[in-house]
Structures are given as C-alpha cells and as structure tokens.
Design an enzyme around this catalytic site. Structure first.
Site, PDB file in Angstrom:
ATOM      1  N   ASP A  44       0.812  -1.216   0.000  1.00 49.31           N
ATOM      2  CA  ASP A  44       0.000   0.000   0.000  1.00 49.31           C
ATOM      3  C   ASP A  44       0.848   1.270   0.000  1.00 49.31           C
ATOM      4  O   ASP A  44       2.072   1.219   0.141  1.00 49.31           O
ATOM      5  CB  ASP A  44      -0.968  -0.009   1.202  1.00 49.31           C
ATOM      6  CG  ASP A  44      -0.295  -0.439   2.497  1.00 49.31           C
ATOM      7  OD1 ASP A  44       0.937  -0.342   2.596  1.00 49.31           O
ATOM      8  OD2 ASP A  44      -1.020  -0.880   3.410  1.00 49.31           O
ATOM      9  N   ASN A  72      -8.020  -2.854  13.868  1.00 48.42           N
ATOM     10  CA  ASN A  72      -9.416  -3.157  13.490  1.00 48.42           C
ATOM     11  C   ASN A  72      -9.473  -4.312  12.479  1.00 48.42           C
ATOM     12  O   ASN A  72     -10.492  -4.532  11.840  1.00 48.42           O
ATOM     13  CB  ASN A  72     -10.091  -1.908  12.901  1.00 48.42           C
ATOM     14  CG  ASN A  72      -9.394  -1.413  11.648  1.00 48.42           C
ATOM     15  OD1 ASN A  72      -8.403  -1.994  11.201  1.00 48.42           O
ATOM     16  ND2 ASN A  72      -9.900  -0.333  11.073  1.00 48.42           N
ATOM     17  N   HIS A  97      -7.532  -4.621   9.758  1.00 43.76           N
ATOM     18  CA  HIS A  97      -7.198  -4.340   8.355  1.00 43.76           C
ATOM     19  C   HIS A  97      -5.885  -5.002   7.961  1.00 43.76           C
ATOM     20  O   HIS A  97      -4.975  -5.162   8.776  1.00 43.76           O
ATOM     21  CB  HIS A  97      -7.210  -2.835   8.038  1.00 43.76           C
ATOM     22  CG  HIS A  97      -6.077  -2.032   8.594  1.00 43.76           C
ATOM     23  ND1 HIS A  97      -6.179  -1.239   9.711  1.00 43.76           N
ATOM     24  CD2 HIS A  97      -4.811  -1.862   8.142  1.00 43.76           C
ATOM     25  CE1 HIS A  97      -5.040  -0.627   9.939  1.00 43.76           C
ATOM     26  NE2 HIS A  97      -4.179  -0.984   9.005  1.00 43.76           N
ATOM     27  N   GLU A 154      -9.758  -1.771   4.841  1.00 43.36           N
ATOM     28  CA  GLU A 154     -10.479  -1.462   6.075  1.00 43.36           C
ATOM     29  C   GLU A 154     -11.745  -2.321   6.172  1.00 43.36           C
ATOM     30  O   GLU A 154     -12.175  -2.929   5.187  1.00 43.36           O
ATOM     31  CB  GLU A 154     -10.850   0.029   6.064  1.00 43.36           C
ATOM     32  CG  GLU A 154      -9.638   0.969   6.115  1.00 43.36           C
ATOM     33  CD  GLU A 154      -9.080   1.169   7.516  1.00 43.36           C
ATOM     34  OE1 GLU A 154      -9.191   0.272   8.364  1.00 43.36           O
ATOM     35  OE2 GLU A 154      -8.516   2.256   7.758  1.00 43.36           O
TER      36      GLU A 154
END
Ligand code: GLP
Length: 255
Positions: free
Chosen positions: A70, A139, A141, A146
């Site tokens: 990313d 979370n 990811h 996400e």
C-alpha cells in the site's frame, strides 16, 4: 475450512527470525520469487534481520521482485511518511534488491484508478505473488483494506478510518496523516501462493484472537485469510496472550 499454521514464539526478535526463515526458504527454492511487503512498526525487526542475512551472504535478493501492499495518496518517494521512503530507509537501501524490481503504488499520480489497474497488471505480469508478508491493524485491516472491504477486491483507493490514521500518526512528523491510501485488494492478497502474517506486542492481542475466533466476514478483513490454504501466523507471546492456548515457544508447528 483451512486452519492457519500458527507459531507462537517468546518475543518480537524471534518472531522476526521465524518470518525471515520462511522468506529465506522461499527465495532458496525460487531466487526470483515475488514478494508482497508490509510497512508499519511490526516489520522493522524483520527488515533488520533480512538486511543482516543479506550482508553475510545468507539471502541473495538480486533477482527477487517486490510489491508493497500500500501507499498513501499524495505521497511520493520524498514525502515524509510515505511508504516509498519508509521502504528505502528500512529495507531497499540495505539489501541487494534491484530498484527496478521494487514496486510500490504511486500515490502521487493524478489518475489513481489507472495507477491501481497498472499495479494489479504488474503483479499479474510478474506471475503473481509467491509470498505475501502482512502486518495487521487493530481493526483487522490488512494492507489498507479497512472493515467492509469485499474479499474479492483488487488494488483500489480507500478512505482510511480515523482509528487507522491515528495508529499511523507516528510516521508523520507534522501529524498530518493523509485521509486516503491505495492498497492491493483482499482478492490480490488471497491470490498469493503463501501468506505470512506477523503480529507482535500486546496491542495486537485482541485482533489476533478475533482473527482466529470470530466469524469470517468482511467486517473483519483479516478473517479472509482463513479462506486461504497456506497461511502462517507468527506471533510473539504478547500478541498471542488472548489466544486459547498461549504458550511461548510451543506454538502449533508450521505445516
Ligand atoms: C498500516 C499499514 C498496514 C500495517 C498496519 C499495522 O495501517 N497500512 O499494512 O499492517 O499499519 O502497523 P503496525 O505494524 O505499526 O502496527
């Protein structure tokens, strides 16, 4: 349903060595292996370990090809906080990878859709990813996928959640974390022939428990990994503290 292999080791340096061993094996059997690489604080020790193994001649990266997972939108090699700069500093400049073999999505392009398509095409043309090394966000990811990201997603642009932006603030000296990023998709990750997820430190204990125990659902992106036939989780005892049988150095052995 495939069960991930799980190695629980005493501490973060050992976890880095376990992942380095896996990577070394892949490169030994395929010197021009295609790797997907993560950023974040977790892989820093791994990059130190790989740089050392390269220095002493134990791993040769000369023919290896890499794709980062990313990048921030708006970032280029010179911007503070960019993953390109992170990789140059912590890994690329320290090993004998050839710059032309190291790909990172270009977050500075004006046509981001075209850049996403180009990146996905480059991965395909390289023959796909042999080994994807992942970290994990609190979370759930992976890359920057996400919660809510479809499991068949390919490289795309995302709105980064406030929680994830906060977790990444340490890498932006001015505290201004971009709101968007580009990431390979969950589908791109699942296409990798082998996946290793590295998690260290107590802040990852809850997310690791969810990864292994919660339902497989896009609301928890990393749960997609349980659909893959060849996933290896490597955790230190702090990250594994909330798993059913946390025991340092006695993890379920790799397949
Ligand atoms: C960022 C990256 C992820 C990484 C995550 C965890 O959000 N996009 O790829 O896994 O951070 O980072 P850390 O290792 O610092 O906890």
């Amino acid at each position: 349903m495939p069960n991930p292999a799980l190695s629980i080791v005493e501490d973060a340096p050992r976890a880095a060595r376990v992942v380095a061993d896996l990577l070394e094996n892949v490169i030994r059997s395929r010197p021009d292996a295609v790797l997907a690489l993560p950023t974040g604080r977790t892989p820093l020790r791994l990059y130190d370990e790989l740089a050392e193994r390269n220095r002493v001649g134990r791993i040769d990266f000369h023919r290896v090809r890499t794709f980062n997972l990313d990048e921030w939108v708006g970032a280029n090699r010179d911007s503070a906080g960019s993953y390109a700069r992170f990789m140059d500093e912590h890994f690329f400049s320290r090993v004998n990878l050839q710059p032309r073999n190291c790909q990172i999505p270009d977050g500075s392009r004006s046509d981001l859709g075209a850049e996403c398509a180009r990146y996905e095409r480059l991965i395909r043309e390289a023959g796909g990813i042999d080994l994807a090394i992942l970290g994990i966000g609190r979370n759930g990811h992976i890359g920057f996928n996400e919660p809510g990201t479809p499991f068949d997603s390919r490289t795309h642009v995302v709105e980064v959640t406030a929680e994830t932006r906060l977790a990444n603030r340490w890498s932006f000296p001015d505290g201004r974390v971009p709101t968007r990023a580009m990431t390979v998709g969950i589908g791109t990750i699942l296409d990798a022939r082998q996946i290793v997820l590295l998690a260290t430190g107590g802040a990852k204990a809850n997310v690791l428990r969810c990864l292994l125990e919660d339902p497989i659902d896009p609301s928890f992106p990393a749960s997609a990994l349980r659909l893959h036939p060849c996933v290896h989780l490597v955790a230190d005892s702090l990250a594994a503290a909330r798993l059913a049988q946390p025991a340092a150095d006695s993890g379920r052995s790799p397949r």
